[in-house]
Each structure stands twice: as structure tokens, then as C-alpha cells.
Write an enzyme that holds these catalytic residues in place. Structure first.
Site, short mmCIF file in Angstrom:
data_model
loop_
_atom_site.label_atom_id
_atom_site.label_comp_id
_atom_site.label_asym_id
_atom_site.label_seq_id
_atom_site.Cartn_x
_atom_site.Cartn_y
_atom_site.Cartn_z
N TYR A 1 12.50 77.97 83.77
CA TYR A 1 12.08 77.44 85.07
C TYR A 1 10.59 77.65 85.31
CZ TYR A 1 16.72 76.52 87.15
OH TYR A 1 17.95 76.02 87.47
N GLY A 2 10.10 78.75 84.78
CA GLY A 2 8.71 79.15 85.06
C GLY A 2 7.68 78.11 84.69
N ASP B 1 21.25 81.92 87.70
CA ASP B 1 19.91 82.08 87.12
C ASP B 1 19.70 80.93 86.13
OD1 ASP B 1 17.40 83.26 86.45
OD2 ASP B 1 18.29 84.25 84.71
N HIS C 1 14.75 88.45 84.29
CA HIS C 1 14.88 88.68 82.84
C HIS C 1 14.22 89.99 82.40
CE1 HIS C 1 15.99 84.42 82.44
NE2 HIS C 1 16.35 84.69 81.21
N CYS D 1 10.70 88.99 87.69
CA CYS D 1 11.53 88.00 87.00
C CYS D 1 12.77 88.77 86.58
CB CYS D 1 10.81 87.44 85.77
SG CYS D 1 11.88 86.44 84.72
N CYS E 1 17.25 84.92 90.53
CA CYS E 1 16.10 84.37 89.82
C CYS E 1 14.93 84.32 90.80
CB CYS E 1 16.43 82.97 89.32
SG CYS E 1 15.04 82.06 88.63
N ASN E 2 13.85 85.00 90.46
CA ASN E 2 12.68 85.01 91.36
C ASN E 2 12.05 83.63 91.48
OD1 ASN E 2 11.60 88.13 91.82
ND2 ASN E 2 12.83 87.87 89.98
N THR E 3 11.98 82.92 90.36
CA THR E 3 11.32 81.62 90.37
C THR E 3 12.06 80.67 91.32
OG1 THR E 3 10.83 82.02 88.03
CG2 THR E 3 10.39 79.82 88.87
#
Ligand code: DGL
Length: 268
Positions: A47-48, A15, A195, A193, A79-81
Site C-alpha cells: 500500500y505504501g 491489512d 509489519h 507500520c 495497517c497504518n497506511t
């Protein structure tokens, strides 16, 4: 094929920061014996707010190096991003199975009673075609309201460092979703996300008891379990975490990471 895997070969979780710990927690519940290496690209956090090209280059490059060095049996982009942007590219680069993180739109569509779903993610995640395709496939008969909530990433990181969470930021994300057309009917919120489950209690406080949250962590853990079925696990050394930058900052994370079984933190 599975019989030849070294039992001490780890599962690598990746991540930009501490978000992947929410996936690690679910993974530990299913595979407590599995050796884990956690890699946090904190030099690239958040990252977003980066471009697709920046994210893809960082993720593919770092995972390539980590895979060569540690020979994990499987890599998980927790990590979705990073997943919504670079999963396919990483799969082409690595020769091991790669599990990504998909915003949990499908389960949310099954859960909603009102038909209105909120989605909280990073700026980069919510604009991805990947998310459009999930919406078209699983929630075309629902209303999906997407909101970028970049402040929540820092709020989650702060909580993991043992700091007080800025509830104004959490409140703003709840108000932001509610203010969108149809937003007052939201009964289910996708935490897109990794997080965000770290601050689920704070989010629940702001959204109220009638809203349910859904994230992908359990599904990812199940996917890893199924891909490693019949493989042996044996820890050759304690699990550890690697960061891409800075000693002092790492110290602030020691306790939070230790709670997830990661006692040894160092630089890549
Ligand atoms: N944890 C990452 C995710 O799931 C995002 C954090 C960041 O912006 O770096 O999207």
C-alpha cells in the site's frame, strides 16, 4: 445494545499483508476467546507505494464487501497506511465500530529522554496530514524524524514466509534515520507500520541496544477490548484468513499464519 451481538460474530482484522498479525498477537493476549477473521489485501501490497485515492478505494470497497459477507461485530484496520488515509471514510461506510492504527507518537514522546524520535513508516504514511497532526499534538516540543522504509515491509513478509531477512535493507533504514539532522540523538523509534514489529529483533540489532521501539499494537488491542466489553465470544468455526490473490503465494504463508492461530487460508 451489546447483549444482542451474536457470540460467534467475529472481529475482522485487515491489512495489506501479514503486518496485521502483530496486532492479532496482542488481541489474542487480551481476548483469547474472540473469533477472528483476518483479511489480507495482498493483491494491493505494498500500500505504501500507492496513491491516497487507490488506497481509500481498495480499503473501503474490500471492507464493505467483507462486512456484508461475514457480519463481524467490529473491524480493525491493522495497517497504518490504510488508517491514516481511509479511516474516516471507512467509518462512514460501515455500520460497525472501526478501530484504526495510529502511529505511536504519543507514547514515544513520553518515553524519549533525548527529545529526538525516529519514525519508520511507509512512503504513503509519512506524508499524511494525520501524522502532522499527531506530531503537533503530542510531540511539538520534540524532534520527530520521519523516514520511509518500504523495503522493511518486504523484509517482514519474507521473514513470515520463513525466508532469511535481508539485513542490508534493515541496516539502510537505521543509517537513513541516523543520517538526518539530529538523527544521532534518536533514542526512541516509532514503528509506524504494522509489519515492522515482525522484524523488531533485526531492527534492534542495527539500531543498537540504546534505542527503544514503540508501536500501536497493544493500544489497539486495548481499544478493541474496551469496545467489546461485556460482549460474549464463542467460536463457531476455527479462525481463518482470506487473501485477495493467489494460491501458491498463500502456501508460503501457511506456517507463519498458523503460529498466529490462523490454520485455514483461502481466497476472498
Ligand atoms: N502494514 C501496513 C502499514 O501498517 C503497510 C504495508 C504496505 O505498504 O502495504 O502501514
Amino acid at each position: 445494545m451489546t447483549a444482542r451481538i451474536d457470540p460467534s460474530s467475529a472481529i475482522l482484522l485487515f491489512d495489506s499483508g501479514a503486518g496485521g498479525l502483530t496486532v492479532l498477537a496482542e488481541l489474542r493476549a487480551l481476548l483469547p476467546e474472540a473469533p477472528v477473521i483476518y483479511v489480507a489485501d495482498n493483491a494491493g501490497l505494498p500500500y505504501g507505494e500507492k496513491s491516497e485515492a487507490q488506497i481509500a478505494a481498495r480499503v473501503a470497497g474490500l471492507l464493505g464487501r467483507m462486512t456484508e459477507r461475514f457480519k463481524p461485530r467490529l473491524a480493525c484496520i491493522a495497517c497504518n497506511t490504510a488508517s491514516t488515509i481511509a479511516l474516516e471514510m471507512v467509518r462512514e461506510v460501515l455500520e460497525i465500530p472501526v478501530v484504526g492504527t495510529v502511529p505511536a507518537i504519543k507514547p514515544a514522546a513520553a518515553m524519549t529522554q533525548t527529545g529526538v524520535i525516529g519514525l519508520l513508516g511507509t512512503q504513503a504514511t509519512i506524508r499524511q496530514g494525520y501524522v502532522d497532526r499527531l506530531e503537533a499534538r503530542f510531540a511539538s516540543d520534540k524532534k520527530l524524524l520521519r523516514l520511509a522504509a518500504p523495503g522493511l515491509v518486504e523484509a517482514a513478509e519474507a521473514k513470515l514466509r520463513g525466508e532469511v531477512v535481508n539485513t542490508d535493507i534493515v541496516k539502510r533504514s537505521a543509517e537513513g534515520l541516523r543520517a538526518m539532522p539530529g538523527g544521532n540523538r534518536i533514542d526512541t523509534v516509532v514503528l509506524a507500520c504494522t509489519h515492522f514489529p515482525l522484524i523488531e529483533d533485526e531492527l534492534q540489532q542495527e539500531f543498537g541496544p540504546d534505542v527503544r521501539f514503540v508501536d500501536g499494537a497493544k493500544g489497539i488491542a486495548r481499544r478493541i477490548e474496551s469496545l467489546t466489553q461485556a460482549q460474549e465470544f464463542r467460536r463457531g468455526r476455527p479462525d481463518f484468513a482470506l487473501f485477495t490473490q493467489n494460491g501458491q503465494a498463500i502456501d508460503a504463508y501457511r506456517e507463519g499464519f498458523a503460529r498466529h492461530g490462523l490454520e485455514e487460508l483461502s481466497l476472498v
